[in-house]
Scaffold this motif. Sequence first.
Motif, mmCIF file in Angstrom:
data_model
loop_
_atom_site.group_PDB
_atom_site.id
_atom_site.type_symbol
_atom_site.label_atom_id
_atom_site.label_comp_id
_atom_site.label_asym_id
_atom_site.label_seq_id
_atom_site.Cartn_x
_atom_site.Cartn_y
_atom_site.Cartn_z
ATOM 1 N N LYS A 86 0.835 -1.211 0.000
ATOM 2 C CA LYS A 86 0.000 0.000 0.000
ATOM 3 C C LYS A 86 0.866 1.257 0.000
ATOM 4 N N LEU A 87 2.010 1.162 0.669
ATOM 5 C CA LEU A 87 2.918 2.314 0.709
ATOM 6 C C LEU A 87 3.706 2.449 -0.585
ATOM 7 N N VAL A 88 4.042 1.300 -1.186
ATOM 8 C CA VAL A 88 4.787 1.283 -2.449
ATOM 9 C C VAL A 88 4.030 0.370 -3.423
ATOM 10 N N PRO A 89 3.018 0.906 -4.120
ATOM 11 C CA PRO A 89 2.170 0.057 -4.974
ATOM 12 C C PRO A 89 2.923 -0.631 -6.112
ATOM 13 N N ASN A 90 4.007 -0.023 -6.585
ATOM 14 C CA ASN A 90 4.782 -0.594 -7.684
ATOM 15 C C ASN A 90 5.907 -1.460 -7.119
ATOM 16 N N TYR A 91 5.818 -2.752 -7.311
ATOM 17 C CA TYR A 91 6.818 -3.689 -6.784
ATOM 18 C C TYR A 91 8.221 -3.342 -7.269
ATOM 19 N N GLN A 92 8.331 -2.913 -8.512
ATOM 20 C CA GLN A 92 9.647 -2.598 -9.075
ATOM 21 C C GLN A 92 10.295 -1.401 -8.389
ATOM 22 N N ALA A 93 9.482 -0.597 -7.694
ATOM 23 C CA ALA A 93 10.034 0.569 -7.002
ATOM 24 C C ALA A 93 10.646 0.216 -5.650
ATOM 25 N N GLU A 250 5.339 10.071 4.637
ATOM 26 C CA GLU A 250 5.764 11.449 4.395
ATOM 27 C C GLU A 250 6.141 11.629 2.930
ATOM 28 N N THR A 251 6.807 10.631 2.369
ATOM 29 C CA THR A 251 7.169 10.661 0.948
ATOM 30 C C THR A 251 5.916 10.715 0.074
ATOM 31 N N ASN A 252 4.880 10.007 0.505
ATOM 32 C CA ASN A 252 3.628 9.957 -0.262
ATOM 33 C C ASN A 252 2.681 11.116 0.037
ATOM 34 N N GLY A 253 3.064 11.988 0.966
ATOM 35 C CA GLY A 253 2.204 13.105 1.336
ATOM 36 C C GLY A 253 1.141 12.760 2.352
ATOM 37 N N ALA A 254 1.217 11.556 2.945
ATOM 38 C CA ALA A 254 0.214 11.134 3.924
ATOM 39 C C ALA A 254 0.668 11.359 5.361
ATOM 40 N N ALA A 255 1.851 11.915 5.532
ATOM 41 C CA ALA A 255 2.354 12.280 6.861
ATOM 42 C C ALA A 255 3.031 13.641 6.752
ATOM 43 N N LEU A 256 2.732 14.515 7.710
ATOM 44 C CA LEU A 256 3.271 15.877 7.683
ATOM 45 C C LEU A 256 3.811 16.251 9.054
ATOM 46 N N THR A 257 4.938 16.956 9.053
ATOM 47 C CA THR A 257 5.440 17.534 10.291
ATOM 48 C C THR A 257 4.618 18.771 10.615
ATOM 49 N N VAL A 258 3.972 18.760 11.780
ATOM 50 C CA VAL A 258 3.080 19.880 12.119
ATOM 51 C C VAL A 258 3.521 20.614 13.372
ATOM 52 N N GLY A 259 4.559 20.127 14.036
ATOM 53 C CA GLY A 259 4.988 20.808 15.243
ATOM 54 C C GLY A 259 6.327 20.316 15.735
ATOM 55 N N ALA A 260 6.906 21.087 16.651
ATOM 56 C CA ALA A 260 8.170 20.727 17.290
ATOM 57 C C ALA A 260 8.104 21.149 18.750
ATOM 58 N N VAL A 261 8.446 20.246 19.646
ATOM 59 C CA VAL A 261 8.375 20.520 21.079
ATOM 60 C C VAL A 261 9.595 21.335 21.492
ATOM 61 N N THR A 262 9.355 22.472 22.097
ATOM 62 C CA THR A 262 10.446 23.371 22.476
ATOM 63 C C THR A 262 10.655 23.460 23.985
ATOM 64 N N GLU A 263 9.632 23.099 24.770
ATOM 65 C CA GLU A 263 9.759 23.142 26.228
ATOM 66 C C GLU A 263 8.976 21.990 26.832
ATOM 67 N N LYS A 264 9.458 21.542 28.006
ATOM 68 C CA LYS A 264 8.727 20.541 28.769
ATOM 69 C C LYS A 264 8.702 20.951 30.231
ATOM 70 N N PHE A 265 7.547 20.771 30.874
ATOM 71 C CA PHE A 265 7.395 21.159 32.271
ATOM 72 C C PHE A 265 7.320 19.926 33.168
ATOM 73 N N ALA A 266 7.502 20.155 34.459
ATOM 74 C CA ALA A 266 7.550 19.056 35.417
ATOM 75 C C ALA A 266 6.253 18.256 35.463
ATOM 76 N N ASN A 267 5.134 18.902 35.189
ATOM 77 C CA ASN A 267 3.840 18.201 35.233
ATOM 78 C C ASN A 267 3.546 17.401 33.965
ATOM 79 N N GLY A 268 4.503 17.398 33.022
ATOM 80 C CA GLY A 268 4.323 16.641 31.787
ATOM 81 C C GLY A 268 3.831 17.463 30.619
#
Length: 337
Positions: A86-93, A250-268
Motif C-alpha cells: 500500500k505504501l509502495v504500490p509498484n513492486y519494481q520501485a 511522508e514521501t507519499n504526502g500522507a504524513a506531515l510535520t506539524v509541530g516541534a516541542v520546544t519546552e517541557k514542564f515538570a507536570n508533563g
Amino acid sequence: LERTRGAIQSVRSVLTTNEKLRSLVFSEEPLEDEELKQRVLAQIGTPPDPTLWRVHDHCAAVTRLYAIYEHFVVEIVGDWLALLPKLVPNYQALAESVHKEHRKGVARVLQNLGSTKFRHLTALDAIRGFHQAVSGAESYELLPEAFALREQNYRHEVLQEIFNSVAVLESWAWIQAHRHVKGYVEKVGTDSTKAENELKQFVQDRNDAAHGVVDEVLSITKILEISELVEALCVAICEMFSWAVVCRKETNGAALTVGAVTEKFANGAVVAKMQNVEFRLGDRFYVCGVSCCYPAVVRNIRLHDVDQERLVVTNETEVGLMFDREVKKNRKLYRVS
C-alpha cells in the motif's frame, strides 16, 4: 506490542510466584504463619527438589522469553510486509534488497515445505505473491515467511539481515540508541557493556536451556533482567517500524510535520511550535526524534493561557499541550493519515 508486554509480564509473575512458594515451603526458619506452610504442603504434596525446581524455572522462563521475542519479530515484519504494497504500490520501485530476499526466501520456503516452520503453507501459498509481483499485477503480496524466518537465532546481526531485507536500514543503530535499550544497558551493565553482547548472551542462555546442559542456573533477579531486555528490544523494534511507516507516508504526502516541542514542564505539559494544522482533544500525533517514534493522544490544548477543545493553526504558533504519555523536548510531531 501490548500483547507481547502481557506475555512478558506473565513470565515475571510465574517466576516471582514460584520463588515465593519455594521460600515458604523450604524455609528453615520458624515462620510467623507455620499453619499456612502446612496447608500449602498438604495441597501440593511432596515438593520437587528446590535445585531442580530452579533449573525448571530457569529453562522454562528463558525459552519462553526467547519465543516471545522471536514471535514478535516475525509478527511485526509480517505487519510491515502487509502494509508495504500500500505504501509502495509498484513492486519494481522497492529496493533491490527486497527483490533479492523475496526470490531467495520463496526458494527457501519451497525447499522446506513440510518442516515445522513452513508446514502451514502450500506451494501455491509460497509462489502466489511472488508471481503477482514479478508479473506486473495490479497488486502484490510479500510472504512474511520468506523474509523473517531463519534457521539462525535472532542475534543482532541476524536482526539486521532481516530488517535490511525488508528495506528497514541501519536497524541496529536505531535499536541500540533507543531510550529503553540504553536504559537497560545502563542499569545492568558496565561502561563496556553493549546491547549486542546482552542479546548474544540471552540467545546463548536460551540455547543452553533448550538443547544443552544448564551449568549455571540464573537467579530470579537475572531472569527478570532478561525479561526487561526482551521488552526493551520489542519496544525499540516497534518504534523503528513506526518510523519506517511515517517516512514512507511522508514521501507519499500522507504524513506531515506539524509541530516541534520546544519546552517541557515538570507536570508533563509541553510547549510546541505548531503550524498548518487543525486538531482537537483526542487527536493523535506521532512523536518522533532520535530512535523514537510513538503515537500520543492530545489530552489538553492551551493557547494564551486559555484551554481549547479545538484549534486551527496556520502560521507558526506556540501552543501548550498535554499528552497521554511523556513527550520530551526536541521531539517533532507528525500528523499521519
